[in-house]
Design a protein around this motif. Structure first.
Motif, PDB file in Angstrom:
ATOM      1  N   GLY A  93      -2.378 -20.351  -0.929  1.00  0.00           N
ATOM      2  CA  GLY A  93      -2.584 -19.953   0.460  1.00  0.00           C
ATOM      3  C   GLY A  93      -2.642 -18.444   0.560  1.00  0.00           C
ATOM      4  N   GLY A  94      -2.200 -17.928   1.689  1.00  0.00           N
ATOM      5  CA  GLY A  94      -2.236 -16.484   1.921  1.00  0.00           C
ATOM      6  C   GLY A  94      -1.479 -15.723   0.860  1.00  0.00           C
ATOM      7  N   MET A  95      -0.455 -16.322   0.305  1.00  0.00           N
ATOM      8  CA  MET A  95       0.329 -15.635  -0.720  1.00  0.00           C
ATOM      9  C   MET A  95      -0.459 -15.474  -2.021  1.00  0.00           C
ATOM     10  SD  MET A  95       3.284 -14.298  -0.060  1.00  0.00           S
ATOM     11  CE  MET A  95       3.680 -13.909   1.644  1.00  0.00           C
ATOM     12  N   GLY A  96      -1.554 -16.251  -2.184  1.00  0.00           N
ATOM     13  CA  GLY A  96      -2.458 -16.041  -3.312  1.00  0.00           C
ATOM     14  C   GLY A  96      -3.106 -14.670  -3.197  1.00  0.00           C
ATOM     15  N   PHE A  97      -3.492 -14.280  -1.977  1.00  0.00           N
ATOM     16  CA  PHE A  97      -4.040 -12.934  -1.740  1.00  0.00           C
ATOM     17  C   PHE A  97      -2.978 -11.879  -2.032  1.00  0.00           C
ATOM     18  CE2 PHE A  97      -6.805 -15.342   1.213  1.00  0.00           C
ATOM     19  CZ  PHE A  97      -8.040 -14.859   0.835  1.00  0.00           C
ATOM     20  N   VAL A  98      -1.764 -12.145  -1.521  1.00  0.00           N
ATOM     21  CA  VAL A  98      -0.679 -11.177  -1.686  1.00  0.00           C
ATOM     22  C   VAL A  98      -0.415 -10.944  -3.173  1.00  0.00           C
ATOM     23  CG1 VAL A  98       1.767 -10.752  -1.244  1.00  0.00           C
ATOM     24  CG2 VAL A  98       0.334 -11.728   0.562  1.00  0.00           C
ATOM     25  N   ALA A  99      -0.379 -12.043  -3.937  1.00  0.00           N
ATOM     26  CA  ALA A  99      -0.131 -11.915  -5.379  1.00  0.00           C
ATOM     27  C   ALA A  99      -1.210 -11.047  -6.031  1.00  0.00           C
ATOM     28  CB  ALA A  99      -0.094 -13.301  -6.024  1.00  0.00           C
ATOM     29  N   ALA A 100      -2.458 -11.254  -5.591  1.00  0.00           N
ATOM     30  CA  ALA A 100      -3.568 -10.497  -6.181  1.00  0.00           C
ATOM     31  C   ALA A 100      -3.441  -9.004  -5.890  1.00  0.00           C
ATOM     32  CB  ALA A 100      -4.896 -11.030  -5.654  1.00  0.00           C
ATOM     33  N   ALA A 101      -2.752  -8.666  -4.807  1.00  0.00           N
ATOM     34  CA  ALA A 101      -2.649  -7.265  -4.400  1.00  0.00           C
ATOM     35  C   ALA A 101      -1.485  -6.530  -5.063  1.00  0.00           C
ATOM     36  CB  ALA A 101      -2.520  -7.196  -2.871  1.00  0.00           C
ATOM     37  N   THR A 102      -0.725  -7.214  -5.923  1.00  0.00           N
ATOM     38  CA  THR A 102       0.380  -6.546  -6.628  1.00  0.00           C
ATOM     39  C   THR A 102      -0.183  -5.749  -7.802  1.00  0.00           C
ATOM     40  OG1 THR A 102       0.715  -8.449  -8.073  1.00  0.00           O
ATOM     41  CG2 THR A 102       1.998  -8.392  -6.019  1.00  0.00           C
ATOM     42  N   ASP A 103       0.701  -4.994  -8.491  1.00  0.00           N
ATOM     43  CA  ASP A 103       0.239  -4.176  -9.618  1.00  0.00           C
ATOM     44  C   ASP A 103       0.157  -4.971 -10.915  1.00  0.00           C
ATOM     45  OD1 ASP A 103       0.128  -1.632  -8.218  1.00  0.00           O
ATOM     46  OD2 ASP A 103       2.310  -1.767  -8.125  1.00  0.00           O
TER      47      ASP A 103
ATOM     48  N   GLN B 103       0.831  -1.204   0.000  1.00  0.00           N
ATOM     49  CA  GLN B 103       0.000   0.000   0.000  1.00  0.00           C
ATOM     50  C   GLN B 103       0.866   1.254   0.000  1.00  0.00           C
ATOM     51  OE1 GLN B 103      -2.843  -1.349  -1.206  1.00  0.00           O
ATOM     52  NE2 GLN B 103      -3.493   0.646  -0.391  1.00  0.00           N
ATOM     53  N   ASP B 104       1.957   1.189   0.797  1.00  0.00           N
ATOM     54  CA  ASP B 104       2.827   2.361   0.885  1.00  0.00           C
ATOM     55  C   ASP B 104       3.566   2.622  -0.428  1.00  0.00           C
ATOM     56  OD1 ASP B 104       1.995   2.726   3.438  1.00  0.00           O
ATOM     57  OD2 ASP B 104       3.702   1.689   4.362  1.00  0.00           O
ATOM     58  N   CYS B 105       3.684   1.627  -1.243  1.00  0.00           N
ATOM     59  CA  CYS B 105       4.377   1.796  -2.534  1.00  0.00           C
ATOM     60  C   CYS B 105       3.425   2.246  -3.638  1.00  0.00           C
ATOM     61  CB  CYS B 105       5.043   0.495  -2.965  1.00  0.00           C
ATOM     62  SG  CYS B 105       6.394  -0.002  -1.896  1.00  0.00           S
ATOM     63  N   ARG B 106       2.130   2.153  -3.359  1.00  0.00           N
ATOM     64  CA  ARG B 106       1.099   2.480  -4.361  1.00  0.00           C
ATOM     65  C   ARG B 106       1.375   3.818  -5.033  1.00  0.00           C
ATOM     66  NH1 ARG B 106      -4.202   0.520  -4.420  1.00  0.00           N
ATOM     67  NH2 ARG B 106      -4.788   1.114  -6.524  1.00  0.00           N
ATOM     68  N   HIS B 107       1.284   3.888  -6.325  1.00  0.00           N
ATOM     69  CA  HIS B 107       1.481   5.080  -7.152  1.00  0.00           C
ATOM     70  C   HIS B 107       2.914   5.588  -7.159  1.00  0.00           C
ATOM     71  CE1 HIS B 107      -2.838   5.022  -7.288  1.00  0.00           C
ATOM     72  NE2 HIS B 107      -2.924   5.222  -5.984  1.00  0.00           N
ATOM     73  N   LYS B 108       3.812   4.961  -6.387  1.00  0.00           N
ATOM     74  CA  LYS B 108       5.207   5.428  -6.368  1.00  0.00           C
ATOM     75  C   LYS B 108       6.090   4.534  -7.220  1.00  0.00           C
ATOM     76  CE  LYS B 108       4.863   6.924  -1.534  1.00  0.00           C
ATOM     77  NZ  LYS B 108       5.210   6.380  -0.210  1.00  0.00           N
ATOM     78  N   LEU B 109       5.954   3.223  -6.999  1.00  0.00           N
ATOM     79  CA  LEU B 109       6.793   2.285  -7.747  1.00  0.00           C
ATOM     80  C   LEU B 109       6.000   0.999  -7.952  1.00  0.00           C
ATOM     81  CD1 LEU B 109       9.366   0.510  -5.453  1.00  0.00           C
ATOM     82  CD2 LEU B 109       7.676   2.078  -4.556  1.00  0.00           C
ATOM     83  N   PRO B 110       6.221   0.309  -9.052  1.00  0.00           N
ATOM     84  CA  PRO B 110       5.432  -0.896  -9.309  1.00  0.00           C
ATOM     85  C   PRO B 110       5.908  -2.117  -8.521  1.00  0.00           C
ATOM     86  CG  PRO B 110       6.870  -0.415 -11.183  1.00  0.00           C
ATOM     87  CD  PRO B 110       7.112   0.657 -10.172  1.00  0.00           C
ATOM     88  N   ILE B 111       4.928  -2.920  -8.083  1.00  0.00           N
ATOM     89  CA  ILE B 111       5.215  -4.222  -7.472  1.00  0.00           C
ATOM     90  C   ILE B 111       4.805  -5.260  -8.508  1.00  0.00           C
ATOM     91  CG2 ILE B 111       4.772  -5.759  -5.520  1.00  0.00           C
ATOM     92  CD1 ILE B 111       5.547  -3.221  -4.280  1.00  0.00           C
ATOM     93  N   ILE B 112       5.767  -6.063  -8.925  1.00  0.00           N
ATOM     94  CA  ILE B 112       5.492  -7.039  -9.983  1.00  0.00           C
ATOM     95  C   ILE B 112       5.501  -8.451  -9.407  1.00  0.00           C
ATOM     96  CG2 ILE B 112       6.278  -7.980 -12.188  1.00  0.00           C
ATOM     97  CD1 ILE B 112       7.551  -5.282 -12.763  1.00  0.00           C
TER      98      ILE B 112
END
Lengths: 557, 319, 130
Positions: free
Chosen positions: B170-180, B150-159
């Protein structure tokens, strides 16, 4: 002297069969067709107590519907059956003993049910006749274990009872021939009843009843190995096998046992084998199920012919499109036949190579464990020196000429010897040792009260053992003492290997009885997955030009 | 270690975490942080008799693509299924925070050149989620990673990069979905509950985990691409992933924002629309959806190579 | 180890467990001396993953008077002698000296151990990769 006939009637078997059949007429709808819902009633009518009964249980194809229905018969009507069948795979194959329908068993192999057989023997729910090899059991079908009733499986039938067994023919011809020509009764479950068969594999005259089963018969893709799971250690052993045995002896005609070790060899032929210049010199004729891992070697022109014991799920179209290599009928589909393939494997090949679980210091090897009565199927017939063989080949003669005991045993006669090779890792997964001072077969013989230890390959037939430590050329050993030293010398850090005398091992290396990877000029650093002609199932499909159609459980796409 | 040029040509699926990390950045530019020699192993595993690894199953470090610093997190599925615990979770969060700091510094020191020098975070997921041996710390790491995103939002891409054997579950499926941005090869899989667990809970009739073809068309990259969850579907070479990452590195943030699947009211509405669609049509198989989006012969799609697939496939159109 | 236990009263109690729990990982230490040892060219090298049936090897150049020190961390019990012999064979075959070897193992078979050691050694002696 007066000759007196001891009996008046010489066709009691036939009469008995006719009586049973006329009682069962009520269940026949049209031609030889019986409705699936009448199966139990039919079986209760045509099977009598104490009959010898065969449920077609093959290595792959299973008469699963009939097996299930046999479990549903009334044990007060049908009991004390003597089951004679090659493979026990399904739970129903043993449920008949649990329910008191069957009492005695003669068989060859029992993979998943092996633990239950041991348990039933202990509980006296089952009497075990013997554990045979396939050929041995088929032989006895024509001597003293002829089925009275055979419950077989076919792909299709017509109304007259003609059967199409096609790609998955396996045991059907031998069972039906033995049963029918001794006046027995043949019941076939088929996937489909059609007007016209692609070809007739079993004539309708030999078949009494056909039943369309609600579901196609169960078949297991038993011989498919995913290249993605082949390890570097298996690749090292495969490189050693190709250079130190296939190339050394020029082995042209052979059988591969099931497993990842031989799958690795198949996938190294187009790469490492090519590099060694062995194409056209080795691996020209196989007695083998249609292994998907053989596709790259076939496609790159290594293999001239393959005859198969059975089919392999997903290989139908590929095999049909390669009729120069496989045995394909005029209809365009392959016919397998275990009895003929086993005969070829016993007499017409120069090498058997396969894996095992345990090897003892005498070279006896076995897959038996203390609490499972599994049998060995066809391995002992492939993995032995066929004493009846009278034709010669270069590979067979070379081993015979190298045989250290030939002067003591043969006299002046020149004889060859089959290459019988075991591949073993000194320790398997979970660090289970591949070499032991005493085979588990001894404990099993005691537990299950077997008259002989179930040994898969006898030490005196075994010519070579390959481990990651080296190859032992056992036929070059002049005494049991030397043979044991050679085995200890390649047994690594197992209890067997720890007893090796380093000086003796060194002497055996000088004598060419043990060859390490270094002695063979093999760079261990090269033994990695980049050597494989196909690294996963998808690449096998690509090699096959899309003709191989892997079962869903092997498709990771 | 193989030469960089060889790595680019080799299979991403077969590569280990370190090979992937090196191959997804410019030749010779990758510096590993908290590598094996630092011996940051899990303090929890030894008492449970579970083997440890010097990098705790995660390669972290920084490299470059052109002028862009690339902060890499690469998970190793062979070590406890790539599961996230305290140490590797901490490494993951620390690397993202480092990228965020780098972004702030570049913004300050090179305000005119920010777009050309903008850092990016690349996460090569190969994990089943939380490491059960140290579940609380693992869960906490999941939350902290989301927070850092969230803190990186609009500043730098998370791929997000998925193309290894274990997939991303698992939980990392959620994390992956939250990337850019999500980049996958054909073998990549993303999901929440693993196939075996679904079978165990819902029965074999509902989901047969041994039917790998079914598993792949439900969680695999082709399905994700048709649905618009996967932004780049690439060939299975490390070099193909490098190219896709390099493409994102130069894109304006506003365009990258359009590749997201969650994170705004509009996107939530879009997701709700999908839920409604599935409720209305009751698909029995992913192929039903493929057909719905205009693929006449959905059963042929799994058989196509990546290049053929990309030529013929029809995907869900996003507004 | 130290554990914190929450009592039913809500009180938190510190628990110190002195005995090593039987499931814990084992650490084995060995020392070897080859006849004509040579050390590695790189300062250090690392290879492999502690996957099931596999291991990772970390080799570091260290002044040990020509000796080799090896530390193995493994969940497998009862194979100390096999490790000693296998590492000894590697040191002997490759004439390794002045190297510290650290291994994290997860049930690797002896051949896998040997192959990984040989691969790590080959890598530690090759020219710096690009």
């Amino acid at each position: 002297m007066e000759f007196k006939s001891t009996r008046r009637e010489w066709n009691t078997l036939q009469k008995d069969t006719l009586e049973r059949k006329s009682a069962a007429d009520q269940y026949v709808k049209e031609g030889k067709i019986v409705d699936a819902k009448d199966t139990v009633a039919l079986l209760e009518t045509v099977i009598k107590p104490y009959d010898k009964v065969n449920i077609e249980g093959n290595n792959q194809k299973q008469a699963d519907f009939l097996a299930k229905k046999l479990c549903e018969v009334d044990p007060s009507k049908v009991h004390d059956l003597h089951m004679v069948q090659s493979v026990l795979t399904l739970p129903e194959h043993l449920d008949v003993f649990e329910k008191g329908i069957a009492k005695k068993l003669d068989m060859s192999f029992s993979g998943p049910q092996a633990g239950r057989i041991a348990q039933f023997l202990q509980e006296k729910k089952l009497e075990l006749g013997a554990i045979h090899t396939y050929l041995e059991l088929y032989g006895r079908y024509f001597v003293d274990l002829t089925p009275k009733v055979a419950l077989v499986a076919a792909t299709m039938a017509d109304r007259d009872g003609n059967l199409f067994t096609g790609f998955s023919t396996e045991d059907t011809p031998v069972i039906v021939e033995a049963t029918k020509f001794r006046q027995g009764i043949v019941v076939a479950q088929v996937n489909k009843i059609v007007d016209k068969l692609p070809r007739v594999d079993i004539p309708g005259d030999w078949v009494d009843y056909v039943i369309e089963s609600p579901k196609p018969f169960y078949i297991e893709p038993l011989f498919t190995r995913d290249p993605a799971l082949i390890t570097d250690a298996q690749i090292l052993k495969a490189m050693m096998a190709i250079k130190g045995i296939y190339g050394e002896y020029g082995v042209e005609r052979l059988n591969h046992g099931i497993g990842f070790d031989t799958a690795a060899i198949e996938l190294l032929l187009p790469t490492y084998g090519e590099e060694l210049g062995l194409k056209g010199k080795i691996c020209k004729h196989f007695i083998l199920n249609p292994h998907p891992t053989l596709i790259p070697a076939i496609e790159s022109g290594w293999v001239e012919s393959v005859h198969s014991f059975g089919g392999e799920l997903g290989m139908e179209d590929y095999v049909a499109a390669r009729s120069d290599v496989f045995f394909v009928g005029p209809d365009g589909s392959m016919r397998s036949n275990r009895a003929f393939s086993q005969t070829a494997g016993h007499y017409a090949i120069d090498m058997f190579i396969g894996g095992t679980l345990q090897i003892d210091p005498y070279g006896n090897s076995s897959t038996a464990t203390a609490s499972r009565v599994a049998g060995f199927g066809g391995a002992p017939n492939m993995g032995c020196d066929a004493k009846g063989r009278r034709h010669s080949t270069a590979a067979w003669l070379k081993v015979g000429d190298e045989y250290a005991l030939k002067d003591q045993l043969y006299g002046p006669v020149r004889r060859g010897k089959r290459l019988v090779v075991q591949i073993a890792e000194t320790f398997r997964e979970k660090l289970a040792p591949g070499f032991v001072e005493e085979l588990d077969a001894f404990a099993l013989a005691k537990n299950a009260k077997l008259p002989i230890e179930p040994v898969m390959l006898y030490g005196d037939d075994l010519t070579h053992i390959i481990t990651e430590e080296g190859i032992a050329y056992l036929h070059k050993c002049g005494s049991m003492e030397e043979r044991t030293a050679a085995i200890r010398g390649i047994a690594g850090f197992t209890e067997v290997g720890m007893k090796a005398d380093p000086k003796e091992t060194k002497r055996l290396r000088t004598a060419g009885i043990i060859k390490t990877p270094d002695d063979l000029g093999i760079d261990i650093g090269r033994a990695n997955r980049s050597m494989l002609a196909a690294k996963n199932v998808h690449e096998l499909v690509e090699w096959s030009h899309g003709l191989y159609n892997p079962p869903a459980k092997f498709r990771n796409w | 270690m193989q030469k960089w040029d060889e790595l680019e040509k080799s299979s991403f699926l077969d590569a280990n975490a370190r090979q992937r990390a090196i191959g997804m950045t410019d030749k010779g530019s990758f510096t590993e942080l908290l590598g094996p020699r630092d011996r940051f192993t899990s303090p929890h595993l030894p008492v449970l008799g579970t083997a440890v690894e010097f990098d705790d199953g995660m390669v972290t470090g920084v490299g470059r693509i052109g002028k862009h610093p690339v902060f890499v997190i690469s998970m190793e599925g062979k070590f406890i299924g790539g599961a996230i615990g305290e140490v590797n979770g901490g490494k993951m969060v620390g690397t993202i925070r480092l990228a965020e700091k780098a972004a702030a510094r570049i913004q300050k020191e090179h305000p005119d050149e920010y777009a050309a020098r903008r850092p990016l975070v690349v996460i090569s997921f190969e994990t089943g989620g939380v490491r059960l041996h140290e579940a609380n710390a693992g869960l906490l790491a999941h939350a902290e990673v989301m927070d850092a995103f969230q803190d990186c939002r609009h500043k730098l891409p998370i791929i997000c990069v998925v193309g290894s054997k274990v997939g991303c579950f698992g939980g990392m499926g959620f994390v992956a979905a939250a990337t850019d941005v999500i980049i996958m090869n054909e073998q990549g899989r993303i999901g929440l509950t693993g196939p075996e667990v679904i079978e165990q809970e819902m029965g074999k009739e509902e989901f047969d985990a041994s039917n790998k073809a079914l598993v792949y068309r439900t969680t695999g990259a082709k399905q994700k691409y048709i649905m618009g969850d996967c932004n780049y579907l690439v060939e299975d070479t490390i070099g193909s992933f490098y190219q896709a990452i390099a493409d994102v590195a130069d894109k304006p943030m506003a365009e990258i924002e359009k590749l997201r699947r969650i994170g705004s009211v509009k996107l939530v509405e879009e997701q709700m629309g999908l839920v409604k669609l599935v409720g209305d049509m009751q698909p029995k198989d992913a192929m039903d959806l493929w057909k719905y989006y205009g693929n006449e012969k959905p059963e042929e799609l799994p058989e196509l190579s990546t290049a053929e697939f990309l030529k013929v496939v029809k995907c869900r159109v996003r507004n | 180890m130290v554990a914190w236990v929450v009592q039913s009263t809500g009180e938190i109690q510190k628990l110190v467990i002195k005995e090593e729990i039987s499931v814990a990982l084992q650490t084995l230490n060995f020392e070897f001396q080859a006849e004509t040892p040579e050390t590695m060219t790189k300062e250090w090298s690392h290879l492999g993953v502690t996957g099931s049936g596999d291991l990772e090897v970390l080799m570091e150049k260290k002044n040990l008077g020509g000796k080799v020190q090896a530390k193995v961390v493994t969940p497998v019990k009862g194979f100390d002698e096999v490790w000693r012999r296998m590492l000894g064979k590697f040191v002997n075959d490759c004439q390794v000296g002045d190297v510290s070897i650290e291994i994290n193992d997860d049930n690797a078979t002896p051949i896998v151990v040997y192959m990984r050691l040989r691969q790590a050694w080959a890598e530690s002696s090759e020219k710096e990769a690009e």
